[in-house]
Motif scaffolding. Sequence first.
Motif, PDB file in Angstrom:
ATOM      1  N   TRP A 160       0.820  -1.220   0.000  1.00 53.75           N
ATOM      2  CA  TRP A 160       0.000   0.000   0.000  1.00 53.75           C
ATOM      3  C   TRP A 160       0.851   1.266   0.000  1.00 53.75           C
ATOM      4  CZ3 TRP A 160      -4.950  -1.181  -0.829  1.00 53.75           C
ATOM      5  CH2 TRP A 160      -5.378  -2.471  -0.481  1.00 53.75           C
ATOM      6  N   ASP A 161       2.086   1.186   0.485  1.00 54.44           N
ATOM      7  CA  ASP A 161       2.956   2.371   0.516  1.00 54.44           C
ATOM      8  C   ASP A 161       3.553   2.664  -0.859  1.00 54.44           C
ATOM      9  OD1 ASP A 161       2.461   2.823   3.170  1.00 54.44           O
ATOM     10  OD2 ASP A 161       4.200   1.691   3.871  1.00 54.44           O
ATOM     11  N   THR A 162       4.067   1.627  -1.524  1.00 59.90           N
ATOM     12  CA  THR A 162       4.700   1.833  -2.834  1.00 59.90           C
ATOM     13  C   THR A 162       3.711   1.651  -3.981  1.00 59.90           C
ATOM     14  OG1 THR A 162       5.316  -0.497  -3.071  1.00 59.90           O
ATOM     15  CG2 THR A 162       6.869   0.944  -1.907  1.00 59.90           C
ATOM     16  N   HIS A 212     -10.364   5.595  -7.128  1.00 56.18           N
ATOM     17  CA  HIS A 212      -9.052   5.100  -7.499  1.00 56.18           C
ATOM     18  C   HIS A 212      -9.101   4.361  -8.828  1.00 56.18           C
ATOM     19  CE1 HIS A 212     -10.933   1.528  -5.788  1.00 56.18           C
ATOM     20  NE2 HIS A 212     -10.011   0.809  -6.410  1.00 56.18           N
ATOM     21  N   VAL A 213      -7.928   4.033  -9.340  1.00 57.77           N
ATOM     22  CA  VAL A 213      -7.751   3.207 -10.531  1.00 57.77           C
ATOM     23  C   VAL A 213      -6.859   2.039 -10.139  1.00 57.77           C
ATOM     24  CG1 VAL A 213      -6.797   3.095 -12.865  1.00 57.77           C
ATOM     25  CG2 VAL A 213      -7.956   5.176 -12.097  1.00 57.77           C
ATOM     26  N   ASP A 214      -7.205   0.828 -10.574  1.00 58.72           N
ATOM     27  CA  ASP A 214      -6.363  -0.341 -10.305  1.00 58.72           C
ATOM     28  C   ASP A 214      -5.354  -0.488 -11.444  1.00 58.72           C
ATOM     29  OD1 ASP A 214      -7.502  -1.629  -7.833  1.00 58.72           O
ATOM     30  OD2 ASP A 214      -9.312  -1.478  -9.042  1.00 58.72           O
ATOM     31  N   GLU A 215      -4.177   0.087 -11.261  1.00 62.46           N
ATOM     32  CA  GLU A 215      -3.184   0.123 -12.336  1.00 62.46           C
ATOM     33  C   GLU A 215      -1.837  -0.480 -11.932  1.00 62.46           C
ATOM     34  OE1 GLU A 215      -2.727   4.237 -13.305  1.00 62.46           O
ATOM     35  OE2 GLU A 215      -2.157   4.802 -11.247  1.00 62.46           O
ATOM     36  N   SER A 216      -1.753  -1.064 -10.742  1.00 64.48           N
ATOM     37  CA  SER A 216      -0.457  -1.553 -10.253  1.00 64.48           C
ATOM     38  C   SER A 216      -0.038  -2.869 -10.886  1.00 64.48           C
ATOM     39  CB  SER A 216      -0.496  -1.702  -8.730  1.00 64.48           C
ATOM     40  OG  SER A 216      -0.738  -0.456  -8.119  1.00 64.48           O
ATOM     41  N   SER A 338      15.752  -1.600  -6.871  1.00 66.83           N
ATOM     42  CA  SER A 338      17.014  -1.061  -6.354  1.00 66.83           C
ATOM     43  C   SER A 338      17.121  -1.242  -4.848  1.00 66.83           C
ATOM     44  CB  SER A 338      17.133   0.423  -6.706  1.00 66.83           C
ATOM     45  OG  SER A 338      16.013   1.131  -6.200  1.00 66.83           O
ATOM     46  N   GLY A 339      15.980  -1.356  -4.190  1.00 69.29           N
ATOM     47  CA  GLY A 339      15.983  -1.542  -2.736  1.00 69.29           C
ATOM     48  C   GLY A 339      14.617  -2.010  -2.299  1.00 69.29           C
ATOM     49  N   THR A 340      14.502  -2.491  -1.103  1.00 69.84           N
ATOM     50  CA  THR A 340      13.217  -2.952  -0.599  1.00 69.84           C
ATOM     51  C   THR A 340      12.783  -2.081   0.552  1.00 69.84           C
ATOM     52  OG1 THR A 340      14.344  -4.508   0.851  1.00 69.84           O
ATOM     53  CG2 THR A 340      13.606  -5.346  -1.266  1.00 69.84           C
ATOM     54  N   ASN A 341      11.521  -1.755   0.547  1.00 72.63           N
ATOM     55  CA  ASN A 341      10.938  -0.957   1.616  1.00 72.63           C
ATOM     56  C   ASN A 341      10.241  -1.907   2.571  1.00 72.63           C
ATOM     57  OD1 ASN A 341       9.503   0.720   3.246  1.00 72.63           O
ATOM     58  ND2 ASN A 341       8.272   1.663   1.634  1.00 72.63           N
ATOM     59  N   ARG A 342      10.959  -2.389   3.542  1.00 73.30           N
ATOM     60  CA  ARG A 342      10.425  -3.449   4.399  1.00 73.30           C
ATOM     61  C   ARG A 342       9.185  -3.003   5.149  1.00 73.30           C
ATOM     62  NH1 ARG A 342      13.159  -7.900   4.900  1.00 73.30           N
ATOM     63  NH2 ARG A 342      12.164  -8.391   6.870  1.00 73.30           N
ATOM     64  N   LYS A 343       9.207  -1.793   5.649  1.00 74.09           N
ATOM     65  CA  LYS A 343       8.036  -1.367   6.428  1.00 74.09           C
ATOM     66  C   LYS A 343       6.830  -1.123   5.527  1.00 74.09           C
ATOM     67  CE  LYS A 343       8.374   3.684   6.551  1.00 74.09           C
ATOM     68  NZ  LYS A 343       6.997   3.919   6.151  1.00 74.09           N
ATOM     69  N   GLY A 344       7.071  -1.022   4.207  1.00 73.40           N
ATOM     70  CA  GLY A 344       5.973  -0.752   3.297  1.00 73.40           C
ATOM     71  C   GLY A 344       5.305  -1.985   2.748  1.00 73.40           C
ATOM     72  N   GLN A 345       5.581  -3.150   3.330  1.00 71.25           N
ATOM     73  CA  GLN A 345       5.006  -4.361   2.773  1.00 71.25           C
ATOM     74  C   GLN A 345       3.548  -4.531   3.146  1.00 71.25           C
ATOM     75  OE1 GLN A 345       7.478  -7.825   2.918  1.00 71.25           O
ATOM     76  NE2 GLN A 345       8.688  -6.817   1.366  1.00 71.25           N
ATOM     77  N   ALA A 346       3.055  -3.724   4.029  1.00 70.66           N
ATOM     78  CA  ALA A 346       1.627  -3.684   4.309  1.00 70.66           C
ATOM     79  C   ALA A 346       1.255  -2.231   4.492  1.00 70.66           C
ATOM     80  CB  ALA A 346       1.306  -4.478   5.583  1.00 70.66           C
ATOM     81  N   PRO A 347       0.007  -1.858   4.240  1.00 72.55           N
ATOM     82  CA  PRO A 347      -0.358  -0.450   4.278  1.00 72.55           C
ATOM     83  C   PRO A 347      -0.444   0.101   5.684  1.00 72.55           C
ATOM     84  CG  PRO A 347      -2.278  -1.772   3.902  1.00 72.55           C
ATOM     85  CD  PRO A 347      -1.115  -2.707   3.884  1.00 72.55           C
ATOM     86  N   ASN A 350      -3.012   5.342   7.490  1.00 74.02           N
ATOM     87  CA  ASN A 350      -3.152   6.610   6.786  1.00 74.02           C
ATOM     88  C   ASN A 350      -3.087   6.426   5.281  1.00 74.02           C
ATOM     89  OD1 ASN A 350      -3.415   8.078   9.107  1.00 74.02           O
ATOM     90  ND2 ASN A 350      -1.228   8.463   9.319  1.00 74.02           N
ATOM     91  N   SER A 351      -2.156   5.582   4.788  1.00 71.30           N
ATOM     92  CA  SER A 351      -2.035   5.409   3.348  1.00 71.30           C
ATOM     93  C   SER A 351      -3.240   4.676   2.792  1.00 71.30           C
ATOM     94  CB  SER A 351      -0.767   4.627   3.011  1.00 71.30           C
ATOM     95  OG  SER A 351      -0.862   3.294   3.459  1.00 71.30           O
ATOM     96  N   ARG A 352      -3.867   3.826   3.583  1.00 72.98           N
ATOM     97  CA  ARG A 352      -5.024   3.087   3.122  1.00 72.98           C
ATOM     98  C   ARG A 352      -6.282   3.944   3.152  1.00 72.98           C
ATOM     99  NH1 ARG A 352      -7.617  -0.093  -0.131  1.00 72.98           N
ATOM    100  NH2 ARG A 352      -8.900  -1.698   0.812  1.00 72.98           N
TER     101      ARG A 352
END
Length: 359
Positions: A160-162, A212-216, A338-347, A350-352
């Motif tokens: 949900w973050d990325t 929203h649009v489902d484009e991911s 290039s890198g992994t956003n570990r904390k961003g693996q779940a929303p 606020n982002s949700r």
Amino acid sequence: MAAAALSREGGEDAFRRLFRFYRQRDVSDLRGVLDFSVPGAQVFRSQLSISSVSDQDAYRAGLRPVSQWKAYGLNGYPGFIFILNPFLPGCQRHWVRQCLKLYPQKPNVCNLDLHMAPEKTIDLWGQSKEQLRRKGSSKWEPRSLLEKLRWVTLGYHYNWDTKKYSANHHAPFPSDLAFLSEQVAAACGFQGFQAQAGILNYYHFDSSLGIHVDESELDHSRPLLSFSFGQSSIFLLGGLKREEAPTAMFMHSGDIMVMSGFSRLLYHAVPRVLPNPEGMALPSCLDQTASSDLPVGSVIEHSSDEDWQVCAKYLQSSRINMTIRQVLAEGQKFPEESGTNRKGQAPSENSRAKRHKPN
């Protein structure tokens, strides 16, 4: 009619104006909402690929033969297909139970994982079933963990973050749901559809799904499948820009929507969940039990009376929606990250919030 006037207005964020109109709790004039059970001039019958799904495979998925489905298209929305409840009697119960009892289990991910210790979310069903079964009508009673569930992700877990999927955040996709999705996609002309990711949304009467649009997904040539169970909702289907006013339509228990082609990347939202229009606590299609002689290889399992009592209690004020996607084309791989956003693996909450927030 206020809704009709808003629908005719274009300009800056015409979608949001209509979203806010239907979001109001005191809006009782819903004549502007399209009902596919009594289709009007804007609606036409969609041709399905009847030969692509055998009656036996339809039965195994808990569906009527495709020749008996009532499927419709919408003028101005090529690639959009609305299928009026094609489920065999009692078979919706299987998917409701799976969404409440099985699919929230680990290794799948849910919103409660963000602020609860892992051991607390291992068995949401076991921790909630007695509380739900005893629940009265008072809104002051504490909510069970199942009632606090807002979303679950399956297969490739949506970040949900990325706003991306990744190869290293994945769980096995449920085989029964994959089979159901493959049959529906094939009936709509999409042979070889692969169910690779699912987002389950859990709504209550105060819930909405933001614009929203489902484009991911990396492959937009494959359809988005949406299944609804429980209470009804208003669904808004817009255009490629938010300046285009959307069309409002009802979604009832058992209805399926397919967004493909041009309609695959349109703005959409759910501003409001509505009580079952039949006036009963649950839609009549959920009162029936599945046939005792399910076909060999059926993915449908009979719900015990005890399990269904819990599910029925939950659905008296709730709606469940399953959206199934194919993320990658045949042979396609995720790009190197290039890198992994570990904390961003779940929303985060606020982002949700902008996409699915309780009001």
